[in-house]
Design a protein around this motif. Structure first.
Motif, PDB file in Angstrom:
ATOM      1  N   UNK A 112       0.561  -1.272   0.071  1.00 48.10           N
ATOM      2  CA  UNK A 112      -0.463  -0.134   0.203  1.00 48.10           C
ATOM      3  C   UNK A 112       0.599   1.380   0.028  1.00 48.10           C
ATOM      4  N   UNK A 113       2.057   1.513   0.276  1.00 48.45           N
ATOM      5  CA  UNK A 113       2.850   2.526  -0.026  1.00 48.45           C
ATOM      6  C   UNK A 113       4.138   2.825  -1.183  1.00 48.45           C
ATOM      7  N   UNK A 114       3.714   3.385  -1.612  1.00 44.30           N
ATOM      8  CA  UNK A 114       5.242   3.622  -2.190  1.00 44.30           C
ATOM      9  C   UNK A 114       6.621   3.730  -2.315  1.00 44.30           C
ATOM     10  N   UNK A 115       7.276   3.321  -3.117  1.00 41.53           N
ATOM     11  CA  UNK A 115       8.580   2.599  -2.861  1.00 41.53           C
ATOM     12  C   UNK A 115       9.487   2.668  -4.578  1.00 41.53           C
ATOM     13  N   UNK A 116      10.935   3.116  -4.113  1.00 39.41           N
ATOM     14  CA  UNK A 116      11.422   2.966  -5.063  1.00 39.41           C
ATOM     15  C   UNK A 116      12.763   2.035  -5.322  1.00 39.41           C
ATOM     16  N   UNK A 117      12.798   1.660  -6.520  1.00 37.81           N
ATOM     17  CA  UNK A 117      13.900   0.933  -6.646  1.00 37.81           C
ATOM     18  C   UNK A 117      15.028   1.816  -7.441  1.00 37.81           C
ATOM     19  N   UNK A 118      16.042   1.778  -6.660  1.00 41.92           N
ATOM     20  CA  UNK A 118      17.371   2.824  -7.242  1.00 41.92           C
ATOM     21  C   UNK A 118      18.626   2.205  -7.462  1.00 41.92           C
ATOM     22  N   UNK A 119      19.272   3.403  -8.168  1.00 40.47           N
ATOM     23  CA  UNK A 119      20.464   3.317  -8.501  1.00 40.47           C
ATOM     24  C   UNK A 119      21.416   4.164  -8.107  1.00 40.47           C
ATOM     25  N   UNK A 120      21.697   3.988  -6.706  1.00 42.29           N
ATOM     26  CA  UNK A 120      22.906   4.424  -5.882  1.00 42.29           C
ATOM     27  C   UNK A 120      24.089   5.067  -6.585  1.00 42.29           C
ATOM     28  N   UNK A 121      24.474   6.188  -6.402  1.00 40.70           N
ATOM     29  CA  UNK A 121      25.745   6.861  -7.578  1.00 40.70           C
ATOM     30  C   UNK A 121      26.902   6.094  -7.027  1.00 40.70           C
ATOM     31  N   UNK A 123      26.946   3.359  -7.946  1.00 41.00           N
ATOM     32  CA  UNK A 123      26.325   2.087  -8.392  1.00 41.00           C
ATOM     33  C   UNK A 123      25.853   0.900  -8.458  1.00 41.00           C
ATOM     34  N   UNK A 124      26.155   0.657  -6.678  1.00 42.52           N
ATOM     35  CA  UNK A 124      24.884  -0.371  -6.329  1.00 42.52           C
ATOM     36  C   UNK A 124      23.351  -0.265  -6.674  1.00 42.52           C
ATOM     37  N   UNK A 125      22.521  -1.546  -6.867  1.00 40.61           N
ATOM     38  CA  UNK A 125      21.895  -1.748  -7.240  1.00 40.61           C
ATOM     39  C   UNK A 125      21.001  -1.820  -6.269  1.00 40.61           C
ATOM     40  N   UNK A 126      19.378  -1.186  -5.244  1.00 35.12           N
ATOM     41  CA  UNK A 126      18.372  -1.913  -5.077  1.00 35.12           C
ATOM     42  C   UNK A 126      17.372  -2.038  -5.063  1.00 35.12           C
ATOM     43  N   UNK A 127      16.691  -2.997  -4.875  1.00 34.46           N
ATOM     44  CA  UNK A 127      15.485  -3.804  -5.944  1.00 34.46           C
ATOM     45  C   UNK A 127      14.482  -3.690  -5.183  1.00 34.46           C
ATOM     46  N   UNK A 128      13.570  -4.782  -5.383  1.00 36.27           N
ATOM     47  CA  UNK A 128      12.401  -4.722  -4.560  1.00 36.27           C
ATOM     48  C   UNK A 128      12.883  -4.911  -3.693  1.00 36.27           C
ATOM     49  N   UNK A 129      12.338  -4.623  -1.674  1.00 36.58           N
ATOM     50  CA  UNK A 129      10.812  -3.867  -2.147  1.00 36.58           C
ATOM     51  C   UNK A 129      10.847  -2.555  -2.160  1.00 36.58           C
ATOM     52  N   UNK A 130      12.341  -1.954  -2.116  1.00 37.91           N
ATOM     53  CA  UNK A 130      12.710  -0.763  -2.505  1.00 37.91           C
ATOM     54  C   UNK A 130      13.359  -0.318  -1.113  1.00 37.91           C
ATOM     55  N   UNK A 131      12.583   1.279  -1.592  1.00 32.34           N
ATOM     56  CA  UNK A 131      12.889   1.893  -0.165  1.00 32.34           C
ATOM     57  C   UNK A 131      11.804   3.417  -0.611  1.00 32.34           C
ATOM     58  N   UNK A 132      11.234   2.739   0.665  1.00 28.99           N
ATOM     59  CA  UNK A 132       9.808   3.557   1.007  1.00 28.99           C
ATOM     60  C   UNK A 132       9.721   5.587   0.406  1.00 28.99           C
ATOM     61  N   UNK A 133       8.564   6.110   0.274  1.00 34.46           N
ATOM     62  CA  UNK A 133       9.295   7.587  -0.387  1.00 34.46           C
ATOM     63  C   UNK A 133       8.991   8.515   0.553  1.00 34.46           C
ATOM     64  N   UNK A 134       8.625   8.067   2.680  1.00 30.79           N
ATOM     65  CA  UNK A 134       9.221   8.456   2.843  1.00 30.79           C
ATOM     66  C   UNK A 134      10.672   8.610   3.869  1.00 30.79           C
ATOM     67  N   UNK A 135      11.339   7.644   3.273  1.00 24.86           N
ATOM     68  CA  UNK A 135      12.286   7.737   3.454  1.00 24.86           C
ATOM     69  C   UNK A 135      13.430   8.109   2.443  1.00 24.86           C
ATOM     70  N   UNK A 136      12.745   9.336   1.653  1.00 28.49           N
ATOM     71  CA  UNK A 136      13.584   9.829   0.211  1.00 28.49           C
ATOM     72  C   UNK A 136      12.982  11.508   0.411  1.00 28.49           C
ATOM     73  N   UNK A 137      14.231  11.761   0.147  1.00 31.50           N
ATOM     74  CA  UNK A 137      13.644  13.256  -0.286  1.00 31.50           C
ATOM     75  C   UNK A 137      14.117  13.948  -1.498  1.00 31.50           C
ATOM     76  N   UNK A 138      14.121  14.836  -2.550  1.00 35.33           N
ATOM     77  CA  UNK A 138      14.220  15.249  -3.670  1.00 35.33           C
ATOM     78  C   UNK A 138      16.278  15.696  -3.809  1.00 35.33           C
TER      79      UNK A 138
END
Length: 200
Positions: A112-121, A123-138
């Motif tokens: 029920x929450x938006x999550x992001x799959x990330x490519x860190x600067x 080089x590391x990849x963060x796959x599912x379930x990813x990070x919750x939107x509330x743990x990120x900022x622009x």
């Protein structure tokens, strides 16, 4: 005289500023409030009386914090803002990746929450379930860099960052489809590093 302690018959006050010949800005001892009073209503308090009871202004309540003095970004947003192709910063305290930057590869809904799959600067990849939107900022680009509006009335538009204003927590930018320069809240935009031909 500016700096003198006076009495208006009800309370003592200090003269802060003379406004012409008939009025003075004063600070009340009892409340700390500042008022403009007629000079004719003020009687100077003698040095002898001041020695007997020094002038002490009551503590004024602390002013409410303003947006310009906040130390961190707001914890909650009114709308979802995550989008593929933008750069974000990880804000989850205690996480080994705290303050790391990354590019959003995809946005999914999990539990029920938006999550992001990330490519860190790094080089590391963060796959599912990813990070919750509330743990990120622009994260913002450097001046002249590409950005995307992720919230607010301009959501989805692409443009160029002209200047940051940290004190006002805003940026000056120009959108690609508009010749005008606009001030937009920092939280409403993010660095864009996606496909220019398919920003969505």
């Amino acid at each position: 005289v500016v700096g003198d302690v006076a009495d208006d018959g009800r309370s003592r006050c200090r003269v802060l500023e003379l406004r012409g010949e008939t009025e003075a800005l004063v600070e009340l001892e009892s409340t700390g409030k500042r008022l403009v009073k007629p000079v004719a209503d003020l009687d100077r308090v003698s040095t002898q009386r001041l020695l007997a009871r020094p002038f002490e202004v009551a503590a004024r309540p602390a002013a409410a914090p303003t947006p310009a003095t906040r130390s961190t970004r707001p914890a909650k947003r009114r709308e979802n803002w995550l989008a593929p192709g933008i750069r974000v910063r990880i804000t989850k305290e205690g996480d080994p990746l705290y303050r790391h930057k990354a590019r959003v590869l995809d946005v999914i809904r999990h539990d029920g929450l938006l999550r992001a799959l990330l490519h860190l600067d790094n080089g590391r990849l963060l796959h599912e379930p990813g990070l919750k939107e509330k743990h990120l900022e622009t994260a913002l680009p450097k001046e002249g860099g590409r950005l995307r509006a992720v919230a607010g009335p301009h959501k989805g538009r692409l443009g160029v960052l002209v200047r940051r204003d940290k004190a006002a927590q805003s940026v000056l930018l120009r959108f690609d489809d508009d010749a005008d320069f606009l001030h937009v809240p920092m939280d409403d935009v993010a660095e864009f590093c996606g496909d220019e031909d398919d920003p969505h």
